[in-house]
Every structure is written in C-alpha cells, then in structure tokens.
Enzyme design. Structure first.
Site, PDB file in Angstrom:
ATOM      1  N   GLU A 175     -13.481   1.553  -3.402  1.00 59.41           N
ATOM      2  CA  GLU A 175     -14.312   2.985  -3.912  1.00 59.41           C
ATOM      3  C   GLU A 175     -14.434   4.033  -5.609  1.00 59.41           C
ATOM      4  OE1 GLU A 175     -14.570   3.025   1.242  1.00 59.41           O
ATOM      5  OE2 GLU A 175     -14.001   5.083   0.001  1.00 59.41           O
ATOM      6  N   HIS A 227       0.585  -1.559  -0.555  1.00 61.74           N
ATOM      7  CA  HIS A 227       0.128   0.025   0.611  1.00 61.74           C
ATOM      8  C   HIS A 227       0.580   1.132  -0.188  1.00 61.74           C
ATOM      9  CE1 HIS A 227      -3.575  -2.330   2.107  1.00 61.74           C
ATOM     10  NE2 HIS A 227      -2.986  -2.656   0.663  1.00 61.74           N
ATOM     11  N   TYR A 283      -9.744  -9.546   4.367  1.00 62.07           N
ATOM     12  CA  TYR A 283      -8.752 -10.731   3.955  1.00 62.07           C
ATOM     13  C   TYR A 283      -9.671 -12.050   3.763  1.00 62.07           C
ATOM     14  CZ  TYR A 283      -6.758  -7.582   0.597  1.00 62.07           C
ATOM     15  OH  TYR A 283      -6.182  -6.768   0.390  1.00 62.07           O
ATOM     16  N   TYR A 324     -12.459  10.099   3.984  1.00 64.31           N
ATOM     17  CA  TYR A 324     -12.719   9.347   3.261  1.00 64.31           C
ATOM     18  C   TYR A 324     -13.197   7.597   3.849  1.00 64.31           C
ATOM     19  CZ  TYR A 324     -13.150  12.262  -0.322  1.00 64.31           C
ATOM     20  OH  TYR A 324     -12.705  13.762  -1.533  1.00 64.31           O
TER      21      TYR A 324
END
Length: 373
Positions: A244, A151, A265, A254
């Site tokens: 999204e 990420h 997961y 958000y």
C-alpha cells in the site's frame, strides 16, 4: 602461471562489467538516463543521508554506518554506534539528519535491539563529529518486545513542525497492529528529544501509548514528506499482494489485518474484507506484491519532466516504480530498471538533482540516476 591468468581475466571481466553498467542507457516514457556507481561492496545497505559538506552516510544492516566522501567509500565505519542486534530483517536500519544538522550535528538512527525480553525497534539520537558518534541517547523503544526477527519497519521522517515520525512493524504478529496499547504496527510521532509530540491523537485513549499517530500498519519500508503539502507519505509491505501507499494522517487506522488486498503466504485468506467503516483505503496498492522499499518525490532540475513524481523501489520485483501524482491520486505508473536485476532498498532525492538508489545484497551498491547527455 595459469592461476595468475585466470585472476587477470576475472579482474578484466569485473572491470568490463562495471564499465558496461556505467555506459548503459535506460529509457522511460519521459527521459533517457544512465546509472553511475557511487559506491559498492556494501553489506545490505539500508538507508542514505546527505551531509552538508557533500559527503553521504550509508547504513549497512550488518551494523555499520559508512561514509562516502569525494566519490569514495571510506574504509573505516563511523565509531560509537548504539548497541544493536543483527537478526533476520533487523539490524542497523534508517539514518536521518536533524533539520538543523548543519548547526547541531545531530542525527537519528533506527535499529533492532535485543534484551532478555526479546527484540524490538529502537531510535537513538547522537551527534556526529570527526567520524564518530557522541552523546548517544535512546529516545524511543517500541514495547512490548518479542522473539520474532521480522517486520521491524524503522523508516523515519520529519514534518515541517520538527516532529519525528517513526514506523514500527507488526513484528510478524499481525493482530498487534490493531492494539493501540501495543507499540507494534503503527507510526509514532515524537519530538527530537523523544517526548510524545503535542497533539498526538491517542493521548486521551485509555492505555494507549501517547506517541501513537496511526495504527493498523503492517510493515512500513518507505516514508517521505510531500514537497508541497508537507504531509507524510508512506508505503508498506502487504503479504502476498496488498502493498500500500498511504498518506499518514493523525488517528487513522489503516486496517491491517482486519482489511487487506493481500492473502497469506500460505495462499489462504487473511480476511474476506478489503474495506470497513473507520478504516482508511490505500491511496494505491499492488497485487501481486512488489515488496516496496524506499521512496522519494522528485524535486530536482536534472529531470524536469519528473517534477512531482513519486519513485518507489521494489525488492521482490527488482525494479524502480515511477508514479505520477495529481490531486493526491496516482494517475500513471511506470516500471523502470527492470533489466538491472537488483533489489532496490532505498530511494533518495539528492541535493545534486539526481535520484540516488541503494541495492540490497551482500555486495550492495549506491547508484546515481543522471540524464543522458
């Protein structure tokens, strides 16, 4: 002799396969199109930028910046890249030209970097001349660092005021996205020199990094400017579900991981909430996850019926998604290239009116989508 026959046969099959792909016709609800292979043999290509002279730049996550010129991928990569690390999802990520590149030859690179304190997302500014980078300067570094290799985000975009938006993922440590004293899990807005952009919404928040523009973003892998409004649109990976699309607006939270339409997961819930006061709802979301990557509004003339549509690549689901947008809302969704079987890493609106795609694999390709004549 037998070996030579096998080699000739294998080469023939590869050529036949390439020719078959070049002639294969794909259909959508509104247009028939084909794919042209512009380049291939790229190691996990991640991003694409179009130069004023008609050539293109392609990043390889493995740490190379490549040039496509006159329809050919040049053998030698661009020299002078900043120091970076290739680890997990990290490596050389986005490449973005300065809005005045034609006059200043300035570009921006996002990438993963490692030090003794761990890894992070960095942005460097440089000048491109004669196949090499010069005046390389690090203008942004997300802190604190961590030892995860997930990420990094790294997508970038300019707004009409010349400010640079930089996405930083939560680094696989989800709670960091709700901490505005931690650079992970949000979008940062800076000047081309790396200073906080004037008017950033968290500049008066105690302890907050004044480059922050939004928070609560998990891992943004697509970012583009709306051709009419100029607003910055993005999409981000959810976990299992909850990918999204959002419009990036100043000071917005958000929600990740406080609210989400996805689950962990492991199959366990992350939260029981999908909405909460003070946190934005997505413009559109996918469940199950498609693993979106790359996005572009279509603004060319080759496909007039697609004018204004938003195109999103998908890694997990191996497709290209076309979204019709009306009044800031998604009114239609169509899956394309489902038979191609390729992970779509990036989607770009080309200056030639074609959509350009990158495929994510050790032998990745650059495609052009063009109409069937």
């Amino acid at each position: 002799m037998t070996f030579c026959k096998h080699l000739i046969l294998a080469s023939s099959l590869l050529l036949t396969s390439a020719a078959s792909m070049a002639s294969q016709i794909f259909s959508s609800d509104q247009a028939d199109f084909r794919l042209e292979i512009v380049a291939q043999g790229l190691e996990h290509p991640w991003s694409l930028a179009f130069l004023p002279d008609g050539s293109s730049l392609v990043t390889e996550r493995a740490g190379r910046l490549r040039v496509i010129r006159d329809g050919q991928l040049l053998d030698s990569p661009v020299d002078g890249l900043p120091e970076l690390v290739v680890s997990g999802q990290g490596g050389l990520l986005d490449v973005l030209l300065h809005p005045d590149f034609e006059n200043n030859q300035t570009l921006f690179l996002s990438y993963a970097h490692r030090s003794r304190e761990g890894m992070t997302t960095r942005v460097a500014r440089a000048r491109l001349n004669d196949g090499r980078l010069s005046d390389v300067e690090v203008i942004f570094e997300a802190l604190p660092r961590s030892n995860t290799s997930r990420h990094f985000a790294g997508r970038m975009e300019f707004d009409r005021d010349g400010n640079l938006y930089v996405a930083v993922g939560d680094r696989g440590e989800m709670d960091r996205a709700q901490d505005n004293t931690d650079d992970a899990g949000g979008v940062h807005r800076i000047t081309p020199a790396g200073a906080p952009a004037p008017g950033n919404p968290f500049q008066t928040a105690s302890g907050a990094n004044d480059t922050f523009f939004t928070i609560g973003n998990r891992n943004i892998q697509g970012m583009t400017a709306h051709p009419e409004t100029g607003e910055i649109w993005s999409h981000e990976h959810g976990p299992r579900g909850g990918d999204e699309i959002n419009i990036i607006r100043a000071g917005t939270n958000y929600g990740w991981p406080t609210i989400t339409y996805g689950i962990d997961y492991s199959g366990l819930p992350i939260t029981s909430e999908t909405e909460k006061k003070g946190m934005a709802q997505p413009l559109h979301y996918w469940d199950p996850s498609i693993a979106p990557s790359g996005m572009a509004f279509y603004t060319g003339d080759l496909f007039p019926q697609w004018q204004g549509d938003l195109f999103v690549g998908a890694l997990k689901m191996r497709k290209l998604v076309r979204l019709s947008i009306e009044g800031g809302k998604v009114t239609e969704e169509e899956d394309l290239l489902t038979d191609l079987g390729e992970r779509i890493r990036d989607v770009r609106m080309g200056p030639d009116g074609a959509l350009w795609l990158l495929t994510d694999s050790p032998r990745g390709k650059v495609y052009r989508m063009v109409p069937v004549q």
